[in-house]
Design a protein around this motif. Structure first.
Motif, PDB file in Angstrom:
ATOM      1  N   TRP A 190       0.872  -1.183   0.000  1.00  0.00           N
ATOM      2  CA  TRP A 190       0.000   0.000   0.000  1.00  0.00           C
ATOM      3  C   TRP A 190       0.902   1.225   0.000  1.00  0.00           C
ATOM      4  CZ3 TRP A 190      -5.359  -1.321   0.918  1.00  0.00           C
ATOM      5  CH2 TRP A 190      -5.543  -2.668   1.252  1.00  0.00           C
ATOM      6  N   VAL A 191       0.652   2.132  -0.964  1.00  0.00           N
ATOM      7  CA  VAL A 191       1.585   3.249  -1.136  1.00  0.00           C
ATOM      8  C   VAL A 191       0.861   4.584  -1.009  1.00  0.00           C
ATOM      9  CG1 VAL A 191       3.277   4.315  -2.698  1.00  0.00           C
ATOM     10  CG2 VAL A 191       2.950   1.832  -2.734  1.00  0.00           C
ATOM     11  N   LEU A 192       1.404   5.461  -0.176  1.00  0.00           N
ATOM     12  CA  LEU A 192       0.946   6.840  -0.092  1.00  0.00           C
ATOM     13  C   LEU A 192       2.121   7.710  -0.512  1.00  0.00           C
ATOM     14  CD1 LEU A 192      -0.896   6.066   3.140  1.00  0.00           C
ATOM     15  CD2 LEU A 192      -1.999   7.406   1.344  1.00  0.00           C
ATOM     16  N   ASP A 193       2.084   8.162  -1.774  1.00  0.00           N
ATOM     17  CA  ASP A 193       3.201   8.990  -2.256  1.00  0.00           C
ATOM     18  C   ASP A 193       2.727  10.226  -2.997  1.00  0.00           C
ATOM     19  OD1 ASP A 193       2.283   7.887  -4.630  1.00  0.00           O
ATOM     20  OD2 ASP A 193       4.275   7.423  -5.400  1.00  0.00           O
ATOM     21  N   TYR A 194       1.381  10.435  -3.019  1.00  0.00           N
ATOM     22  CA  TYR A 194       0.835  11.605  -3.706  1.00  0.00           C
ATOM     23  C   TYR A 194      -0.619  11.759  -3.302  1.00  0.00           C
ATOM     24  CZ  TYR A 194       0.865  15.188  -7.335  1.00  0.00           C
ATOM     25  OH  TYR A 194       0.818  16.379  -7.984  1.00  0.00           O
ATOM     26  N   PHE A 195      -1.247  12.875  -3.708  1.00  0.00           N
ATOM     27  CA  PHE A 195      -2.648  13.109  -3.376  1.00  0.00           C
ATOM     28  C   PHE A 195      -3.532  12.139  -4.145  1.00  0.00           C
ATOM     29  CE2 PHE A 195      -0.314  17.156  -3.126  1.00  0.00           C
ATOM     30  CZ  PHE A 195      -0.358  17.307  -1.748  1.00  0.00           C
ATOM     31  N   GLY A 196      -4.749  11.909  -3.640  1.00  0.00           N
ATOM     32  CA  GLY A 196      -5.700  11.068  -4.367  1.00  0.00           C
ATOM     33  C   GLY A 196      -5.914   9.708  -3.725  1.00  0.00           C
ATOM     34  N   GLY A 197      -5.345   9.492  -2.592  1.00  0.00           N
ATOM     35  CA  GLY A 197      -5.633   8.253  -1.868  1.00  0.00           C
ATOM     36  C   GLY A 197      -4.570   7.191  -2.054  1.00  0.00           C
ATOM     37  N   VAL A 198      -4.741   6.138  -1.287  1.00  0.00           N
ATOM     38  CA  VAL A 198      -3.740   5.068  -1.269  1.00  0.00           C
ATOM     39  C   VAL A 198      -3.771   4.293  -2.588  1.00  0.00           C
ATOM     40  CG1 VAL A 198      -5.249   3.314  -0.227  1.00  0.00           C
ATOM     41  CG2 VAL A 198      -2.788   3.276   0.278  1.00  0.00           C
ATOM     42  N   LYS A 199      -2.614   3.839  -3.037  1.00  0.00           N
ATOM     43  CA  LYS A 199      -2.516   2.988  -4.220  1.00  0.00           C
ATOM     44  C   LYS A 199      -1.962   1.634  -3.785  1.00  0.00           C
ATOM     45  CE  LYS A 199      -0.733   6.667  -5.536  1.00  0.00           C
ATOM     46  NZ  LYS A 199       0.081   7.793  -6.061  1.00  0.00           N
ATOM     47  N   THR A 200      -2.392   0.582  -4.468  1.00  0.00           N
ATOM     48  CA  THR A 200      -1.882  -0.736  -4.097  1.00  0.00           C
ATOM     49  C   THR A 200      -1.014  -1.287  -5.225  1.00  0.00           C
ATOM     50  OG1 THR A 200      -3.877  -1.799  -4.906  1.00  0.00           O
ATOM     51  CG2 THR A 200      -3.810  -1.300  -2.561  1.00  0.00           C
ATOM     52  N   VAL A 201      -0.067  -2.098  -4.831  1.00  0.00           N
ATOM     53  CA  VAL A 201       0.856  -2.741  -5.764  1.00  0.00           C
ATOM     54  C   VAL A 201       0.899  -4.220  -5.389  1.00  0.00           C
ATOM     55  CG1 VAL A 201       3.270  -2.823  -6.538  1.00  0.00           C
ATOM     56  CG2 VAL A 201       2.259  -0.618  -5.900  1.00  0.00           C
ATOM     57  N   SER A 202       0.850  -5.081  -6.393  1.00  0.00           N
ATOM     58  CA  SER A 202       0.943  -6.527  -6.102  1.00  0.00           C
ATOM     59  C   SER A 202       2.397  -6.863  -5.782  1.00  0.00           C
ATOM     60  CB  SER A 202       0.487  -7.333  -7.314  1.00  0.00           C
ATOM     61  OG  SER A 202       1.426  -7.159  -8.356  1.00  0.00           O
ATOM     62  N   PRO A 203       2.618  -7.950  -5.026  1.00  0.00           N
ATOM     63  CA  PRO A 203       4.003  -8.351  -4.761  1.00  0.00           C
ATOM     64  C   PRO A 203       4.787  -8.563  -6.070  1.00  0.00           C
ATOM     65  CG  PRO A 203       2.492  -9.618  -3.394  1.00  0.00           C
ATOM     66  CD  PRO A 203       1.648  -8.805  -4.336  1.00  0.00           C
ATOM     67  N   GLU A 204       4.125  -9.102  -7.107  1.00  0.00           N
ATOM     68  CA  GLU A 204       4.815  -9.350  -8.386  1.00  0.00           C
ATOM     69  C   GLU A 204       5.372  -8.044  -8.952  1.00  0.00           C
ATOM     70  OE1 GLU A 204       1.616 -10.452  -7.720  1.00  0.00           O
ATOM     71  OE2 GLU A 204       2.313 -12.480  -7.219  1.00  0.00           O
ATOM     72  N   ASP A 205       4.511  -7.012  -9.040  1.00  0.00           N
ATOM     73  CA  ASP A 205       4.961  -5.730  -9.607  1.00  0.00           C
ATOM     74  C   ASP A 205       6.016  -5.070  -8.720  1.00  0.00           C
ATOM     75  OD1 ASP A 205       3.284  -6.101 -11.706  1.00  0.00           O
ATOM     76  OD2 ASP A 205       1.692  -4.789 -10.946  1.00  0.00           O
ATOM     77  N   TYR A 206       5.842  -5.239  -7.421  1.00  0.00           N
ATOM     78  CA  TYR A 206       6.808  -4.662  -6.473  1.00  0.00           C
ATOM     79  C   TYR A 206       8.195  -5.261  -6.698  1.00  0.00           C
ATOM     80  CZ  TYR A 206       8.889  -4.012  -1.759  1.00  0.00           C
ATOM     81  OH  TYR A 206       9.716  -3.725  -0.697  1.00  0.00           O
ATOM     82  N   PHE A 207       8.259  -6.589  -6.831  1.00  0.00           N
ATOM     83  CA  PHE A 207       9.577  -7.220  -6.973  1.00  0.00           C
ATOM     84  C   PHE A 207      10.167  -7.034  -8.369  1.00  0.00           C
ATOM     85  CE2 PHE A 207       8.100  -9.624  -3.168  1.00  0.00           C
ATOM     86  CZ  PHE A 207       9.106  -9.170  -2.318  1.00  0.00           C
ATOM     87  N   LEU A 208       9.290  -6.775  -9.372  1.00  0.00           N
ATOM     88  CA  LEU A 208       9.802  -6.532 -10.726  1.00  0.00           C
ATOM     89  C   LEU A 208      10.370  -5.130 -10.890  1.00  0.00           C
ATOM     90  CD1 LEU A 208       7.200  -8.219 -13.117  1.00  0.00           C
ATOM     91  CD2 LEU A 208       9.650  -8.752 -12.883  1.00  0.00           C
ATOM     92  N   ALA A 209       9.911  -4.193 -10.049  1.00  0.00           N
ATOM     93  CA  ALA A 209      10.293  -2.787 -10.229  1.00  0.00           C
ATOM     94  C   ALA A 209      11.791  -2.621 -10.020  1.00  0.00           C
ATOM     95  CB  ALA A 209       9.533  -1.919  -9.234  1.00  0.00           C
ATOM     96  N   SER A 210      12.400  -1.876 -10.913  1.00  0.00           N
ATOM     97  CA  SER A 210      13.828  -1.603 -10.688  1.00  0.00           C
ATOM     98  C   SER A 210      13.942  -0.290  -9.939  1.00  0.00           C
ATOM     99  CB  SER A 210      14.597  -1.566 -12.003  1.00  0.00           C
ATOM    100  OG  SER A 210      14.402  -0.331 -12.634  1.00  0.00           O
ATOM    101  N   LEU A 211      14.857  -0.305  -8.992  1.00  0.00           N
ATOM    102  CA  LEU A 211      14.949   0.815  -8.072  1.00  0.00           C
ATOM    103  C   LEU A 211      15.453   2.058  -8.770  1.00  0.00           C
ATOM    104  CD1 LEU A 211      14.260   1.220  -5.250  1.00  0.00           C
ATOM    105  CD2 LEU A 211      16.484   0.362  -4.574  1.00  0.00           C
ATOM    106  N   HIS A 212      16.398   1.885  -9.639  1.00  0.00           N
ATOM    107  CA  HIS A 212      17.041   3.053 -10.238  1.00  0.00           C
ATOM    108  C   HIS A 212      16.708   3.139 -11.715  1.00  0.00           C
ATOM    109  CE1 HIS A 212      19.077   3.907  -6.579  1.00  0.00           C
ATOM    110  NE2 HIS A 212      19.545   2.680  -6.519  1.00  0.00           N
ATOM    111  N   ARG A 213      16.631   4.380 -12.201  1.00  0.00           N
ATOM    112  CA  ARG A 213      16.449   4.629 -13.605  1.00  0.00           C
ATOM    113  C   ARG A 213      17.609   4.005 -14.355  1.00  0.00           C
ATOM    114  NH1 ARG A 213      14.130  10.074 -13.876  1.00  0.00           N
ATOM    115  NH2 ARG A 213      15.487  10.298 -12.098  1.00  0.00           N
ATOM    116  N   LYS A 214      17.314   3.426 -15.516  1.00  0.00           N
ATOM    117  CA  LYS A 214      18.411   2.881 -16.331  1.00  0.00           C
ATOM    118  C   LYS A 214      19.305   4.021 -16.801  1.00  0.00           C
ATOM    119  CE  LYS A 214      16.414  -1.388 -16.750  1.00  0.00           C
ATOM    120  NZ  LYS A 214      15.483  -1.147 -15.661  1.00  0.00           N
ATOM    121  N   HIS A 215      20.602   3.749 -16.839  1.00  0.00           N
ATOM    122  CA  HIS A 215      21.524   4.774 -17.345  1.00  0.00           C
ATOM    123  C   HIS A 215      21.510   4.757 -18.862  1.00  0.00           C
ATOM    124  CE1 HIS A 215      23.060   5.814 -13.458  1.00  0.00           C
ATOM    125  NE2 HIS A 215      23.158   4.536 -13.170  1.00  0.00           N
ATOM    126  N   HIS A 216      21.446   5.942 -19.454  1.00  0.00           N
ATOM    127  CA  HIS A 216      21.432   6.001 -20.921  1.00  0.00           C
ATOM    128  C   HIS A 216      22.846   6.168 -21.463  1.00  0.00           C
ATOM    129  CE1 HIS A 216      17.130   6.211 -20.759  1.00  0.00           C
ATOM    130  NE2 HIS A 216      17.207   7.183 -19.888  1.00  0.00           N
TER     131      HIS A 216
END
Ligand SMILES: *[C@@H]1O[C@H](CO)[C@@H](O)[C@H](O)[C@H]1NC(C)=O
Length: 216
Positions: A190-216
């Motif tokens: 459950w994520v609160l990072d902006y206005f508009g209410g809580v957002k949810t993320v599945s464990p799958e999407d959470y673990f797939l997310a890369s922490l850092h922007r890819k370097h170009h």
């Protein structure tokens, strides 16, 4: 205290101050991911914090069956020893903990392993520097729901490395407390990072997310 000693203390404090403030400046370059990339924000928060509030269902009188929240040291991966501010490294997203059955909340977990973990960038310098109140959604915070599971073997080795690098004091904790390693097994983020209410993320999407922007 002799004048010479006092002078060298002042000098030392000055050096410490200037080295910590320059590392603060360096670390400001570590950026929170954009707020609409919710899974990345969640991974960012989970890696930056060193501790979390964990709510369990109490087994202790006079609050049996009621929510009970308590502080635990966590780590989702090893870090290089660093100064204050935001970490540049990335973690696994799995919060590891070092627990003993003598602890009040761990006794709750033995009856019911379900729990939730709250983590906030208010636990870093980020919100204060940005002028965000801890309850503001701009001061990004997440709640992980799931359960606490003991880990063994290679995963326990990894948990140890992750925790002890961030919490070196753990190495000295009394061995007769029979400490063991656990992970928080996430079932929903459950994520609160902006206005508009809580957002949810599945464990799958959470673990797939890369922490850092890819370097170009
Ligand atoms: C661990 O979490 C996954 C979801 O990520 C869930 O499917 C599984 O049942 C959980 N395991 C336990 C033992 O709670």
């Amino acid at each position: 205290m002799s004048a010479l000693l006092r002078a060298s203390c002042v000098l030392l404090l000055g050096l410490l101050w200037s080295s910590s403030s320059s590392s603060c400046r360096d670390r400001v370059r570590v950026r929170i991911p954009p707020h609409d990339q919710v899974a990345r924000v969640a991974r960012f928060v989970a890696h930056q914090v060193d501790w979390a509030s964990m709510a369990t269902v109490s087994t202790h009188e006079p609050v049996v069956g009621r929510p009970f929240s308590n502080v635990f040291s966590v780590s989702d991966g090893p870090v290089e020893p660093s100064g204050t501010g935001l970490l540049e490294s990335s973690g696994t997203g799995v919060p590891y903990m070092y627990l003993t059955r003598m602890e009040i909340s761990v006794q709750d977990l033995q009856v019911n392993p379900e729990a939730s973990l709250s983590m906030s960038l208010a636990q870093t310098d980020f919100c204060r520097l940005q002028g965000f109140d801890p309850q503001s959604p701009l001061c990004a915070h997440i709640i992980l729901t799931g359960s606490v599971l003991e880990v063994k073997g290679l995963e326990a080795e990894f948990a140890k490395k992750s925790l002890f690098s961030r919490h070196p004091e753990m190495m000295e904790w009394p061995s007769d407390h029979n400490w063991f390693f656990c992970k928080f097994n996430i079932t929903q983020v459950w994520v609160l990072d902006y206005f508009g209410g809580v957002k949810t993320v599945s464990p799958e999407d959470y673990f797939l997310a890369s922490l850092h922007r890819k370097h170009h």
